[in-house]
Motif scaffolding. Sequence first.
Motif, PDB file in Angstrom:
ATOM      1  N   ILE A  90       0.843  -1.203   0.000  1.00 58.32           N
ATOM      2  CA  ILE A  90       0.000   0.000   0.000  1.00 58.32           C
ATOM      3  C   ILE A  90       0.878   1.253   0.000  1.00 58.32           C
ATOM      4  O   ILE A  90       2.081   1.180   0.228  1.00 58.32           O
ATOM      5  CB  ILE A  90      -0.936   0.048   1.243  1.00 58.32           C
ATOM      6  CG1 ILE A  90      -0.110  -0.072   2.524  1.00 58.32           C
ATOM      7  CG2 ILE A  90      -2.012  -0.989   1.173  1.00 58.32           C
ATOM      8  CD1 ILE A  90      -0.930   0.055   3.797  1.00 58.32           C
ATOM      9  N   VAL A  91       0.236   2.385  -0.219  1.00 57.12           N
ATOM     10  CA  VAL A  91       0.903   3.682  -0.109  1.00 57.12           C
ATOM     11  C   VAL A  91       0.858   4.092   1.358  1.00 57.12           C
ATOM     12  O   VAL A  91      -0.170   3.944   2.023  1.00 57.12           O
ATOM     13  CB  VAL A  91       0.183   4.750  -0.970  1.00 57.12           C
ATOM     14  CG1 VAL A  91       0.775   6.128  -0.742  1.00 57.12           C
ATOM     15  CG2 VAL A  91       0.221   4.375  -2.439  1.00 57.12           C
ATOM     16  N   GLY A  92       1.986   4.557   1.885  1.00 53.58           N
ATOM     17  CA  GLY A  92       1.999   4.984   3.283  1.00 53.58           C
ATOM     18  C   GLY A  92       3.392   5.358   3.738  1.00 53.58           C
ATOM     19  O   GLY A  92       4.245   5.731   2.938  1.00 53.58           O
ATOM     20  N   LEU A  96      10.437   0.455  10.387  1.00 56.66           N
ATOM     21  CA  LEU A  96      11.201  -0.787  10.468  1.00 56.66           C
ATOM     22  C   LEU A  96      11.114  -1.453  11.836  1.00 56.66           C
ATOM     23  O   LEU A  96      11.567  -2.588  12.000  1.00 56.66           O
ATOM     24  CB  LEU A  96      12.661  -0.527  10.088  1.00 56.66           C
ATOM     25  CG  LEU A  96      12.863   0.007   8.659  1.00 56.66           C
ATOM     26  CD1 LEU A  96      14.329   0.317   8.411  1.00 56.66           C
ATOM     27  CD2 LEU A  96      12.336  -0.987   7.634  1.00 56.66           C
ATOM     28  N   SER A  97      10.548  -0.768  12.837  1.00 59.61           N
ATOM     29  CA  SER A  97      10.395  -1.350  14.173  1.00 59.61           C
ATOM     30  C   SER A  97       8.967  -1.101  14.649  1.00 59.61           C
ATOM     31  O   SER A  97       8.292  -0.192  14.163  1.00 59.61           O
ATOM     32  CB  SER A  97      11.403  -0.724  15.143  1.00 59.61           C
ATOM     33  OG  SER A  97      11.102   0.636  15.344  1.00 59.61           O
ATOM     34  N   PRO A  98       8.510  -1.904  15.620  1.00 58.01           N
ATOM     35  CA  PRO A  98       7.146  -1.741  16.111  1.00 58.01           C
ATOM     36  C   PRO A  98       6.980  -0.470  16.948  1.00 58.01           C
ATOM     37  O   PRO A  98       5.871   0.021  17.121  1.00 58.01           O
ATOM     38  CB  PRO A  98       6.904  -2.986  16.962  1.00 58.01           C
ATOM     39  CG  PRO A  98       8.261  -3.451  17.352  1.00 58.01           C
ATOM     40  CD  PRO A  98       9.187  -3.043  16.230  1.00 58.01           C
ATOM     41  N   ASP A  99       8.102   0.083  17.431  1.00 54.16           N
ATOM     42  CA  ASP A  99       8.068   1.242  18.328  1.00 54.16           C
ATOM     43  C   ASP A  99       9.453   1.893  18.236  1.00 54.16           C
ATOM     44  O   ASP A  99      10.456   1.178  18.119  1.00 54.16           O
ATOM     45  CB  ASP A  99       7.808   0.712  19.747  1.00 54.16           C
ATOM     46  CG  ASP A  99       7.680   1.806  20.773  1.00 54.16           C
ATOM     47  OD1 ASP A  99       8.689   2.496  21.014  1.00 54.16           O
ATOM     48  OD2 ASP A  99       6.584   1.959  21.336  1.00 54.16           O
ATOM     49  N   GLU A 122       2.260   2.486   7.718  1.00 52.58           N
ATOM     50  CA  GLU A 122       1.148   3.246   8.268  1.00 52.58           C
ATOM     51  C   GLU A 122       0.410   3.917   7.117  1.00 52.58           C
ATOM     52  O   GLU A 122       0.998   4.600   6.290  1.00 52.58           O
ATOM     53  CB  GLU A 122       1.644   4.312   9.235  1.00 52.58           C
ATOM     54  CG  GLU A 122       0.519   5.159   9.785  1.00 52.58           C
ATOM     55  CD  GLU A 122       0.999   6.383  10.542  1.00 52.58           C
ATOM     56  OE1 GLU A 122       0.138   7.018  11.177  1.00 52.58           O
ATOM     57  OE2 GLU A 122       2.191   6.716  10.490  1.00 52.58           O
ATOM     58  N   ALA A 123      -0.889   3.676   7.086  1.00 52.36           N
ATOM     59  CA  ALA A 123      -1.756   4.326   6.096  1.00 52.36           C
ATOM     60  C   ALA A 123      -3.049   4.672   6.804  1.00 52.36           C
ATOM     61  O   ALA A 123      -3.677   3.800   7.420  1.00 52.36           O
ATOM     62  CB  ALA A 123      -2.013   3.405   4.911  1.00 52.36           C
ATOM     63  N   MET A 124      -3.446   5.913   6.754  1.00 54.00           N
ATOM     64  CA  MET A 124      -4.685   6.381   7.368  1.00 54.00           C
ATOM     65  C   MET A 124      -4.752   5.983   8.846  1.00 54.00           C
ATOM     66  O   MET A 124      -5.748   5.438   9.311  1.00 54.00           O
ATOM     67  CB  MET A 124      -5.885   5.855   6.583  1.00 54.00           C
ATOM     68  CG  MET A 124      -5.914   6.365   5.149  1.00 54.00           C
ATOM     69  SD  MET A 124      -7.224   5.695   4.128  1.00 54.00           S
ATOM     70  CE  MET A 124      -8.671   6.167   5.035  1.00 54.00           C
ATOM     71  N   LYS A 125      -3.657   6.227   9.567  1.00 50.72           N
ATOM     72  CA  LYS A 125      -3.566   5.980  11.021  1.00 50.72           C
ATOM     73  C   LYS A 125      -3.659   4.497  11.396  1.00 50.72           C
ATOM     74  O   LYS A 125      -3.889   4.159  12.540  1.00 50.72           O
ATOM     75  CB  LYS A 125      -4.636   6.769  11.788  1.00 50.72           C
ATOM     76  CG  LYS A 125      -4.652   8.240  11.480  1.00 50.72           C
ATOM     77  CD  LYS A 125      -3.595   8.941  12.261  1.00 50.72           C
ATOM     78  CE  LYS A 125      -3.752  10.443  12.019  1.00 50.72           C
ATOM     79  NZ  LYS A 125      -2.626  11.199  12.316  1.00 50.72           N
ATOM     80  N   THR A 126      -3.496   3.627  10.412  1.00 53.03           N
ATOM     81  CA  THR A 126      -3.528   2.187  10.667  1.00 53.03           C
ATOM     82  C   THR A 126      -2.161   1.604  10.309  1.00 53.03           C
ATOM     83  O   THR A 126      -1.618   1.893   9.244  1.00 53.03           O
ATOM     84  CB  THR A 126      -4.614   1.506   9.805  1.00 53.03           C
ATOM     85  OG1 THR A 126      -5.867   2.116  10.102  1.00 53.03           O
ATOM     86  CG2 THR A 126      -4.684   0.017  10.077  1.00 53.03           C
ATOM     87  N   PHE A 127      -1.603   0.780  11.224  1.00 55.25           N
ATOM     88  CA  PHE A 127      -0.316   0.146  10.978  1.00 55.25           C
ATOM     89  C   PHE A 127      -0.550  -1.238  10.381  1.00 55.25           C
ATOM     90  O   PHE A 127      -1.183  -2.095  11.009  1.00 55.25           O
ATOM     91  CB  PHE A 127       0.491   0.058  12.282  1.00 55.25           C
ATOM     92  CG  PHE A 127       0.981   1.397  12.730  1.00 55.25           C
ATOM     93  CD1 PHE A 127       2.226   1.863  12.335  1.00 55.25           C
ATOM     94  CD2 PHE A 127       0.185   2.215  13.528  1.00 55.25           C
ATOM     95  CE1 PHE A 127       2.677   3.106  12.739  1.00 55.25           C
ATOM     96  CE2 PHE A 127       0.634   3.457  13.935  1.00 55.25           C
ATOM     97  CZ  PHE A 127       1.880   3.910  13.541  1.00 55.25           C
ATOM     98  N   VAL A 149       6.347   5.641   1.154  1.00 60.06           N
ATOM     99  CA  VAL A 149       6.517   4.606   0.128  1.00 60.06           C
ATOM    100  C   VAL A 149       5.276   4.540  -0.751  1.00 60.06           C
ATOM    101  O   VAL A 149       4.177   4.894  -0.334  1.00 60.06           O
ATOM    102  CB  VAL A 149       6.813   3.219   0.757  1.00 60.06           C
ATOM    103  CG1 VAL A 149       8.167   3.213   1.446  1.00 60.06           C
ATOM    104  CG2 VAL A 149       5.735   2.789   1.712  1.00 60.06           C
ATOM    105  N   GLU A 150       5.482   4.080  -1.955  1.00 61.68           N
ATOM    106  CA  GLU A 150       4.407   3.920  -2.934  1.00 61.68           C
ATOM    107  C   GLU A 150       4.013   2.448  -3.032  1.00 61.68           C
ATOM    108  O   GLU A 150       4.788   1.560  -2.677  1.00 61.68           O
ATOM    109  CB  GLU A 150       4.882   4.400  -4.314  1.00 61.68           C
ATOM    110  CG  GLU A 150       5.212   5.873  -4.390  1.00 61.68           C
ATOM    111  CD  GLU A 150       3.995   6.759  -4.245  1.00 61.68           C
ATOM    112  OE1 GLU A 150       2.918   6.380  -4.752  1.00 61.68           O
ATOM    113  OE2 GLU A 150       4.112   7.816  -3.614  1.00 61.68           O
TER     114      GLU A 150
END
Length: 159
Positions: A90-92, A96-99, A122-127, A149-150
């Motif tokens: 997806i685009v977003g 590279l790490s969870p936190d 992350e896209a639209m506040k969703t990981f 990223v595209e």
Amino acid sequence: MADQLDPKVIGKLAEVLNKNNLSELEYEDEGCRIRLKSVNAPLPPAPIPPVPPVAAVPIPPTPAADLAAKADEFAIDDYANNAGSVKSPIVGVVYLSPDPTKPDYVNVGDTVKEGDIVCLIEAMKTFNPVKAHRSGTVSKILVESGDPVEYGESLMVIE
């Protein structure tokens, strides 16, 4: 001619000369001519010397190595056709790490199994987790945390 010079007229002319900051005043009436010059007259501005033209400086040609580096910087995804390329679904924004306080999911040289999480997007506040599409060793990581990223862009290579 001395009879024609009235001191009052000369005084008035001197007054006009000083009040108006004139350097010189000439007055003529009935054949009598008076020219007054101020001692305190400002000097005319000094002429500004012409500025010589500046010769054009030739720009040296860019070395081939610089051009190659710029071409690499703007190259279309070089790993797009690589079978080991992990691509963005997806685009977003990639992470590279969870936190930020935790270590990266994978590093160059790590061995991964098919289905292991290798990064997040992350896209639209969703990981969204990105999983390894095959088992192997991570040979290249092509992005940094926080990079946009595209869709279909190569993120890393697993060989």
